[in-house]
Design a protein around this motif. Structure first.
Motif, short mmCIF file in Angstrom:
data_model
loop_
_atom_site.label_atom_id
_atom_site.label_comp_id
_atom_site.label_asym_id
_atom_site.label_seq_id
_atom_site.Cartn_x
_atom_site.Cartn_y
_atom_site.Cartn_z
N PRO A 69 0.84 -1.25 -0.10
CA PRO A 69 0.05 0.12 -0.08
C PRO A 69 0.97 1.36 -0.18
CG PRO A 69 0.00 -0.89 2.30
CD PRO A 69 0.80 -1.77 1.16
N PHE A 71 1.25 4.65 -0.17
CA PHE A 71 0.78 5.92 0.03
C PHE A 71 1.83 6.96 0.30
CE2 PHE A 71 -2.87 3.28 1.56
CZ PHE A 71 -3.81 3.86 0.31
N TYR A 161 -0.87 0.01 8.31
CA TYR A 161 0.27 0.71 9.10
C TYR A 161 1.34 1.09 8.50
CZ TYR A 161 -1.76 -1.54 13.29
OH TYR A 161 -2.48 -2.05 14.32
N GLY A 163 0.89 1.70 5.05
CA GLY A 163 0.45 2.65 4.25
C GLY A 163 0.74 4.02 4.85
N ILE A 164 0.02 4.27 6.05
CA ILE A 164 0.44 5.43 6.77
C ILE A 164 1.77 5.78 7.17
CG2 ILE A 164 -0.26 6.59 8.87
CD1 ILE A 164 -2.73 6.03 7.09
N SER A 165 2.45 4.77 7.46
CA SER A 165 3.68 5.08 7.83
C SER A 165 4.50 5.88 6.45
CB SER A 165 4.67 4.08 8.20
OG SER A 165 4.09 3.14 9.27
N LEU A 167 3.10 7.51 3.91
CA LEU A 167 2.68 8.73 4.11
C LEU A 167 3.32 9.62 4.86
CD1 LEU A 167 -1.12 9.46 3.31
CD2 LEU A 167 -0.13 10.41 5.27
N ALA A 168 3.55 9.37 6.12
CA ALA A 168 4.00 10.38 6.96
C ALA A 168 5.57 10.61 6.53
CB ALA A 168 4.04 9.68 8.38
N ASP A 171 5.32 12.96 3.72
CA ASP A 171 5.38 14.43 4.24
C ASP A 171 6.47 15.06 4.92
OD1 ASP A 171 2.40 14.04 3.41
OD2 ASP A 171 1.86 15.15 5.18
N PHE A 172 7.18 14.19 5.55
CA PHE A 172 8.33 14.60 6.39
C PHE A 172 9.48 15.21 5.59
CE2 PHE A 172 12.16 13.84 8.90
CZ PHE A 172 11.90 14.99 9.87
N ARG A 287 1.69 15.63 -1.36
CA ARG A 287 1.29 14.20 -1.51
C ARG A 287 -0.05 14.20 -2.41
NH1 ARG A 287 -2.42 14.29 3.42
NH2 ARG A 287 -0.73 15.16 4.70
N PHE B 32 -10.01 2.63 7.30
CA PHE B 32 -9.18 3.65 7.86
C PHE B 32 -9.57 4.95 7.32
CE2 PHE B 32 -5.13 1.89 9.39
CZ PHE B 32 -4.71 2.59 10.27
N ILE B 92 -7.57 -1.97 2.01
CA ILE B 92 -7.08 -1.04 1.18
C ILE B 92 -7.95 -0.17 0.48
CG2 ILE B 92 -5.48 -0.36 -0.46
CD1 ILE B 92 -4.01 -1.00 2.08
N MET B 95 -9.80 2.16 2.60
CA MET B 95 -9.25 3.22 2.89
C MET B 95 -9.35 4.45 1.66
SD MET B 95 -5.66 2.72 4.43
CE MET B 95 -4.05 4.03 4.37
N PRO B 225 -1.59 13.14 9.03
CA PRO B 225 -0.36 12.11 9.52
C PRO B 225 -0.35 11.92 11.08
CG PRO B 225 0.25 13.41 7.76
CD PRO B 225 -0.84 14.18 8.25
N ILE B 232 -2.31 5.03 15.39
CA ILE B 232 -1.66 3.97 15.44
C ILE B 232 -0.88 3.87 16.78
CG2 ILE B 232 0.63 3.13 14.39
CD1 ILE B 232 -0.33 3.88 11.68
N MET B 273 6.95 18.62 12.96
CA MET B 273 5.93 17.50 12.57
C MET B 273 6.89 16.17 12.80
SD MET B 273 3.90 16.96 8.91
CE MET B 273 3.79 15.10 8.76
N LEU B 277 6.14 12.02 14.55
CA LEU B 277 6.23 10.94 13.54
C LEU B 277 7.33 9.96 13.80
CD1 LEU B 277 5.62 12.83 10.22
CD2 LEU B 277 4.21 11.38 11.24
N MET B 280 5.87 7.90 16.40
CA MET B 280 5.27 6.79 15.97
C MET B 280 6.06 5.63 15.36
SD MET B 280 2.75 7.00 12.73
CE MET B 280 3.50 7.08 11.49
N LEU B 284 6.37 1.93 16.32
CA LEU B 284 6.18 0.72 15.34
C LEU B 284 7.12 -0.14 15.25
CD1 LEU B 284 4.03 2.49 12.57
CD2 LEU B 284 3.23 0.70 14.42
#
Lengths: 389, 317
Positions: A69, A71, A161, A163-165, A167-168, A171-172, A287, B32, B92, B95, B225, B232, B273, B277, B280, B284
């Protein structure tokens, strides 16, 4: 069976296929735009199609063929764009004994530097070609590096999880570029030396075939890749992770390979994009443009088919351009209320995603599921065996 | 209170609600929800419209924001989520569908901002909501009121889920949809109610966050995010985890930026930001399934006595 009959059959398949019908629609729309808008619109559409089909094909490799995924497509695109904005110009500046350190990216110096580099590039086509190739190599290398770095934490995560990571991370990276001035100037865009300057006013006429050539090379490479043993591994992973690992596939390795190859290609797309626009603005690498639009292109075309991806990019790019061109004619009622019709681009993007998911889950040109050996060949083999016995 | 702390508390309360909203919907429907971004922005614009056009305090428009958020949730459920859930679409796909909805909402928000600019001569693209706040104990009132509201909502949710018949039925559906359906629970209604609650929470969260940051049409898009990071971090397993995760993410962002900028200088502010992150990502890496992967959380859950996904109980509703 004669080869002639085989070709005729194939030709009939193509004529009846969705891909052919979509190409016809695209052709009609392009002709319409050409007669009402002129050459410059067609050129800008074609350049965007070339760049975004590269980016979307890379997304298709990761999301469509490997089932990741993805993203955070923008992360790799940023890697390529920043690398092309930061490195090749500095190398040129170094050889021309101009300032190439941190001050290269500062707005007051950069404005004076890049025209000098452009003047040198415009003097020699060999140098221009070399510069273009250098940009592509640097972008690809930066993309592969970022792809590998992202794959390190990413391979441990699953589905959403992951996909979101990603995406982040994308952005970062954008915020890093926006704040760290010495890469691409931070909040002030940095100019990119232009390897097509040598063609002067005909710049765009040359960019189109050049970018299309690169896109076609990548298209051929990817099509060969997905038919190779490595590509079969990708699809195996997508279709069933458990059975893939049971069959002895190193899932971590395969996923890393897909992420690195995909990021490398996407970064080349990002590099070409900034060469075309002539500048890198970190805040523009959103994005929305470089992750969500490619997803929409891919979903509309077809997940897991590069021909479909190409047609999807073409169709949506034309529609986007039409909104921009005809905003005052078609959406005058919005303008009368003081609303900028350009926001309809977001509506289009969202609506395409929704419509595709609800009504066209496999896209316009679905991936053909091919058995390892086609049925008619299996029959042939059986009949031959029977004849022998 | 130092300014970073009051802003941090306001912001963290908002982030907690949005993260809780994402978690609730994920538990209930496996979706999601990307649209939380625009739902939050819509909540902010509801409150802003009220304050700018009709005057008064922002707080009196919070119920309206809840309502508007709930409506956007209902539209998404009937238009998009229900057909996909019936089709048993992949995670997916669910989402991506909310992403499409989010972008449509975003375009509507942008048009609405244009409309406010041209029709009412307002400046809705850079709004400082804290200007409309009043002072309490020598500080911004929001720093006291909003955390209290957030905790209040959490308690109401807890009572709803554990003490009311529908709440118990909802938990049953979340635990095991097939079994709940067999015992006569209308899962369709459960999904609808989760969309209503989570839509309302998301919009209210956005209205909260705007009290600490600059309100813009892309406010939700830039902070999504972090909302996901909160959800998460909470492990996506329990609403309480999500709300706590969002709160931790929001507060560490403000505290971290404050402490780091004291030490290294103001340039850190641009990378604010990165702090949540990083938290997170670190979480994870150690616990690939979020904080609920930690046994400590299970212990807390059993102490709390029956949260979502907690102990199983025979349900007939």
């Amino acid at each position: 069976m004669s080869t002639h009959g085989h070709f005729a059959e194939k030709f009939k398949d193509i004529l009846l296929g969705r891909a052919f019908h979509m190409s016809l629609i695209i052709f009609v729309l392009l002709a319409f735009l050409y007669f009402s808008g002129g050459t410059s619109i067609i050129l800008s559409i074609l350049i965007q199609v070339a760049v975004f089909s590269i980016i979307t094909m890379s997304l298709n490799l990761e999301a469509g063929y490997t089932g990741i995924p993805q993203f955070g497509r923008v992360a790799a695109v940023i890697a390529g764009a920043f690398a092309v904005g930061a490195i090749p110009g500095r190398i040129m500046a170094f050889f021309m004994s101009l300032p190439y350190g941190a001050e290269y990216a500062s707005d007051t110096v950069n404005v004076k530097l890049v025209p000098q580099i452009n003047a040198v590039l415009a003097g020699s086509w060999l140098l221009s070609l070399g510069f273009l190739l250098m940009c592509i190599v640097i972008a690809g290398a930066a993309g592969a590096l970022v792809g590998w770095l992202i794959s390190r934490p990413a391979i441990r995560l699953k589905e959403a999880y992951l996909g979101i990571s990603m995406l982040a991370i994308g952005d970062f990276l954008m915020w890093v570029g926006h704040n760290w001035n010495i890469i691409v100037g931070g909040s002030v865009p940095v100019y990119v030396p232009d390897p097509f300057r040598i063609f002067g006013a005909a710049r765009f006429n040359v960019i189109v075939p050049a970018f299309f050539l690169i896109a076609i090379i990548i298209f051929i490479y990817l099509n060969r890749l997905v038919k190779s043993p490595l590509g079969r591994n990708f699809r195996m992973l997508r279709d069933n992770e458990l059975s893939a690992s049971a069959a002895g596939l190193d899932i971590v390795k395969v996923r890393t390979q897909s992420l690195v190859i995909g990021a490398c290609i996407a970064a080349i797309g990002g590099g070409l994009y900034v060469i075309y626009t002539g500048s890198v603005a970190a805040i523009g690498m959103t994005r929305l443009t470089f992750t969500f639009w490619p997803w929409a292109y891919m979903m509309l075309g077809a997940i897991g088919s590069n021909v479909g991806v190409f047609l999807g990019v073409f169709l949506l790019t034309i529609l986007r351009t039409m909104i921009i061109i005809y905003r005052s004619q078609w959406f005058g009622f919005l303008q009368a209320a003081g609303i900028d019709p350009l926001w309809l681009e977001y509506t289009l993007l969202g609506a395409v995603i929704i419509i595709v998911i609800l009504f066209l889950p496999y896209g316009l040109v679905p991936e053909k599921v091919r058995p390892m050996l086609p049925a008619n060949r299996v029959k042939k083999v059986i009949s031959q065996k029977q004849m022998q016995t | 209170m130092p300014p970073w702390m009051s802003s941090g508390l306001i912001y963290a309360s908002g982030l907690a609600l949005t993260a809780g909203s994402i978690t609730l919907l994920y538990i209930a429907t496996r979706t999601f929800n990307f649209a939380v971004a625009s739902m939050a922005t819509i909540g902010f614009y509801t409150v802003y419209t009220g304050v700018a056009l009709y005057g008064g305090l922002p707080y009196q428009y919070f119920p309206l924001a809840l309502l508007v958020g709930a409506i956007t949730g209902v539209i998404c459920y009937y238009g998009l989520n229900r057909p996909l859930l019936r089709r048993q679409a992949a995670e997916i796909t669910l989402m991506m569908s909310t992403l499409g909805y989010d972008l449509v909402l975003l375009s509507l928000i942008q048009m609405y901002a244009d409309f406010l600019t041209n029709t009412y001569k307002l400046f809705p693209r850079r709004v400082t909501m804290s200007l409309y706040d009043f002072e309490l104990f020598g500080d911004r009132a929001a720093a006291f009121i909003l955390p209290v509201i957030a905790i209040g909502i959490l308690m109401i949710l807890h009572i709803f889920l554990t003490k009311t018949k529908f709440g118990v039925a909802m938990r049953a559906t979340i635990e095991n949809p097939v079994l709940a359906g067999a015992s006569g629970i209308n899962s369709d209604r459960v999904y609808l109610v989760s969309w209503i609650i989570s839509g309302g929470m998301a919009a209210l969260g956005g209205a909260f966050m705007a009290m600490a940051m600059t309100g813009t049409p892309v406010m939700g898009m830039y902070t999504i995010p972090l909302m996901f990071a909160g959800a998460i971090l909470g492990g996506l397993g329990s609403i309480y985890g999500g709300i706590l995760g969002g709160f931790v993410i929001g507060l560490t962002e403000y505290a971290g930026v404050f402490l780091l900028s004291q030490k290294f200088g103001a340039w850190v502010l641009g990378y604010r930001m990165g702090i949540p992150l990083f938290i997170m990502a670190a979480t994870l890496l150690i616990f690939p399934r979020g904080l609920s992967g930690i046994p400590l959380f299970k212990i807390l859950k059993s102490l709390a006595g029956g949260s979502l996904g907690g102990e199983k109980r025979g349900v007939s509703a």
